[in-house]
Write an enzyme that holds these catalytic residues in place. Sequence first.
Site, mmCIF file in Angstrom:
data_model
loop_
_atom_site.group_PDB
_atom_site.id
_atom_site.type_symbol
_atom_site.label_atom_id
_atom_site.label_comp_id
_atom_site.label_asym_id
_atom_site.label_seq_id
_atom_site.Cartn_x
_atom_site.Cartn_y
_atom_site.Cartn_z
ATOM 1 N N HIS A 1 -38.643 -67.493 61.903
ATOM 2 C CA HIS A 1 -39.814 -68.066 62.577
ATOM 3 C C HIS A 1 -40.486 -67.056 63.511
ATOM 4 O O HIS A 1 -41.712 -66.998 63.592
ATOM 5 C CB HIS A 1 -39.418 -69.345 63.329
ATOM 6 C CG HIS A 1 -39.079 -70.469 62.389
ATOM 7 N ND1 HIS A 1 -37.868 -71.117 62.380
ATOM 8 C CD2 HIS A 1 -39.805 -71.024 61.388
ATOM 9 C CE1 HIS A 1 -37.863 -72.030 61.430
ATOM 10 N NE2 HIS A 1 -39.016 -71.998 60.817
ATOM 11 N N ASP B 1 -40.544 -78.584 59.937
ATOM 12 C CA ASP B 1 -39.408 -78.538 60.860
ATOM 13 C C ASP B 1 -39.857 -78.217 62.287
ATOM 14 O O ASP B 1 -39.160 -78.517 63.250
ATOM 15 C CB ASP B 1 -38.377 -77.497 60.384
ATOM 16 C CG ASP B 1 -39.027 -76.155 60.097
ATOM 17 O OD1 ASP B 1 -39.353 -75.431 61.044
ATOM 18 O OD2 ASP B 1 -39.233 -75.839 58.901
ATOM 19 N N ASP C 1 -51.775 -82.222 51.422
ATOM 20 C CA ASP C 1 -51.514 -80.948 50.755
ATOM 21 C C ASP C 1 -52.310 -79.847 51.482
ATOM 22 O O ASP C 1 -53.517 -79.994 51.718
ATOM 23 C CB ASP C 1 -51.966 -81.070 49.291
ATOM 24 C CG ASP C 1 -51.625 -79.819 48.507
ATOM 25 O OD1 ASP C 1 -50.851 -79.925 47.548
ATOM 26 O OD2 ASP C 1 -52.114 -78.723 48.858
ATOM 27 N N GLY C 2 -51.628 -78.765 51.797
ATOM 28 C CA GLY C 2 -52.270 -77.678 52.538
ATOM 29 C C GLY C 2 -53.434 -77.062 51.792
ATOM 30 O O GLY C 2 -54.423 -76.629 52.400
ATOM 31 N N ASP D 1 -45.967 -71.582 55.778
ATOM 32 C CA ASP D 1 -44.516 -71.717 55.990
ATOM 33 C C ASP D 1 -44.030 -72.789 55.020
ATOM 34 O O ASP D 1 -43.742 -73.915 55.400
ATOM 35 C CB ASP D 1 -44.264 -72.130 57.445
ATOM 36 C CG ASP D 1 -42.785 -72.246 57.756
ATOM 37 O OD1 ASP D 1 -41.954 -71.769 56.962
ATOM 38 O OD2 ASP D 1 -42.453 -72.844 58.803
ATOM 39 N N SER D 2 -43.970 -72.419 53.762
ATOM 40 C CA SER D 2 -43.770 -73.410 52.697
ATOM 41 C C SER D 2 -42.361 -73.337 52.117
ATOM 42 O O SER D 2 -41.605 -72.406 52.385
ATOM 43 C CB SER D 2 -44.754 -73.128 51.570
ATOM 44 O OG SER D 2 -44.366 -71.947 50.906
ATOM 45 N N THR D 3 -42.083 -74.306 51.280
ATOM 46 C CA THR D 3 -40.899 -74.238 50.422
ATOM 47 C C THR D 3 -41.162 -73.199 49.319
ATOM 48 O O THR D 3 -42.240 -72.645 49.227
ATOM 49 C CB THR D 3 -40.653 -75.636 49.808
ATOM 50 O OG1 THR D 3 -41.924 -76.219 49.513
ATOM 51 C CG2 THR D 3 -39.933 -76.552 50.743
ATOM 52 N N ASP D 4 -40.153 -72.977 48.470
ATOM 53 C CA ASP D 4 -40.312 -72.018 47.371
ATOM 54 C C ASP D 4 -41.528 -72.408 46.504
ATOM 55 O O ASP D 4 -41.852 -73.598 46.409
ATOM 56 C CB ASP D 4 -39.065 -72.014 46.472
ATOM 57 C CG ASP D 4 -37.836 -71.520 47.216
ATOM 58 O OD1 ASP D 4 -37.983 -70.714 48.149
ATOM 59 O OD2 ASP D 4 -36.719 -71.957 46.860
HETATM 60 N N1 SAM Z 1 -38.789 -71.795 56.488
HETATM 61 C C1 SAM Z 1 -38.601 -72.456 55.266
HETATM 62 C C2 SAM Z 1 -38.350 -71.594 54.070
HETATM 63 O O1 SAM Z 1 -38.964 -70.531 53.931
HETATM 64 O O2 SAM Z 1 -37.531 -71.956 53.242
HETATM 65 C C3 SAM Z 1 -39.702 -73.428 55.034
HETATM 66 C C4 SAM Z 1 -39.394 -74.655 55.786
HETATM 67 S S1 SAM Z 1 -40.593 -75.906 55.922
HETATM 68 C C5 SAM Z 1 -39.476 -77.243 56.017
HETATM 69 C C6 SAM Z 1 -41.399 -76.031 54.360
HETATM 70 C C7 SAM Z 1 -42.321 -77.246 54.314
HETATM 71 O O3 SAM Z 1 -43.426 -76.958 53.481
HETATM 72 C C8 SAM Z 1 -41.666 -78.498 53.751
HETATM 73 O O4 SAM Z 1 -41.509 -79.450 54.752
HETATM 74 C C9 SAM Z 1 -42.642 -78.962 52.656
HETATM 75 O O5 SAM Z 1 -42.821 -80.356 52.628
HETATM 76 C C10 SAM Z 1 -43.910 -78.215 53.047
HETATM 77 N N2 SAM Z 1 -44.851 -77.994 51.939
HETATM 78 C C11 SAM Z 1 -44.560 -77.483 50.724
HETATM 79 N N3 SAM Z 1 -45.673 -77.459 49.965
HETATM 80 C C12 SAM Z 1 -46.695 -77.933 50.724
HETATM 81 C C13 SAM Z 1 -48.066 -78.131 50.497
HETATM 82 N N4 SAM Z 1 -48.627 -77.854 49.321
HETATM 83 N N5 SAM Z 1 -48.820 -78.608 51.515
HETATM 84 C C14 SAM Z 1 -48.260 -78.898 52.724
HETATM 85 N N6 SAM Z 1 -46.938 -78.754 52.983
HETATM 86 C C15 SAM Z 1 -46.165 -78.269 52.000
#
Ligand code: SAM
Length: 289
Positions: free
Chosen positions: A78, A102, A153-154, A171-174
């Site tokens: 972070h 988070d 959705d971002g 800061d997204s998921t994979d």
């Molecule tokens: N630091 C972490 C990592 O790199 O693995 C990421 C953690 S954070 C919890 C990721 C967040 O991105 C999730 O809560 C997920 O719901 C969100 N997310 C994924 N795709 C998204 C999208 N298209 N729009 C908004 N949020 C999204």
Amino acid sequence: MRFPRAQNDRYLRVIDVLLFREKDPFAPINYSYQIEEILCKRKSKYNEIMVLKSPHFGKMLILDNVVQLTELDEYFYHEMLVHVPLHIHPSSRHIVIIGGGDGGALREVLKHEEVERVVLVEIDREVIEVSKSFLPTLSSGFGDPRVEVRMMDGADFIKTTGEEFDVIFVDSTDPVGYAKSLFTNQFFTDAFSVLKPDGIFVAQTESLHFHRDFVCNVQHKLAQKFKLVDLYTISIATYAGNWWTFSIASKEYNPRKKPRKCKIPTKYYAEDVHINAFLPQSLKEKLLG
Ligand code: SAM
């Protein structure tokens, strides 16, 4: 000797040790973690969300069987995601964080006094709720009056917002499933349009060991729009591949230039860490072409 049968896909009780076995569809490796307790397990519309307690890593946030963060090492990720661009930009007042439910990135952004407004765009409301309940050291920023949370959705937010921003964080998921929309040409084009003339874009872009093609692809897409595109990296123990990358794209300020003096409390980020996080040019060219 007979071993007890697996309880289900995700936990395996071997003798008297409870293990969480990660299942990461985007990595060729799966880690196992000894855990003490399952603090939370629920299914939202978007994710299966778990908070596990590990004797070594502290609390761990898991989405769809993939470790998102652990209390032990979250600050490396972070701090580096946030403080690199915010120490290059001379005065970032309007920020958007895509994902980041988070609250860890938000916590770091709010340390900067010049920040006046942060829009956090998270697709899954329940990730935020779980973090508020179980991860207070990360989610502390949600009550700050400078913060607005949008549940959507971002990519749709960036396409439709009428606002302009100084810095965009992804800061997204994979980049699988609903997170794919955050790595398309269209998204990068829209992000460029909503950034001010000296704006900066930064996204987590996976591991150099395992996802080099993906990193290359993002760098090339960003370079079609932005004047300055670069890559900085950090070592993270709990992300598959460990050698983690951040892709940064800037309209005006060179991300490699000497950063502003760091006046906020950090555990890892510092001026020399910032400078050394960028790959040497020769290595960058060798790895990414
Ligand atoms: N630091 C972490 C990592 O790199 O693995 C990421 C953690 S954070 C919890 C990721 C967040 O991105 C999730 O809560 C997920 O719901 C969100 N997310 C994924 N795709 C998204 C999208 N298209 N729009 C908004 N949020 C999204």
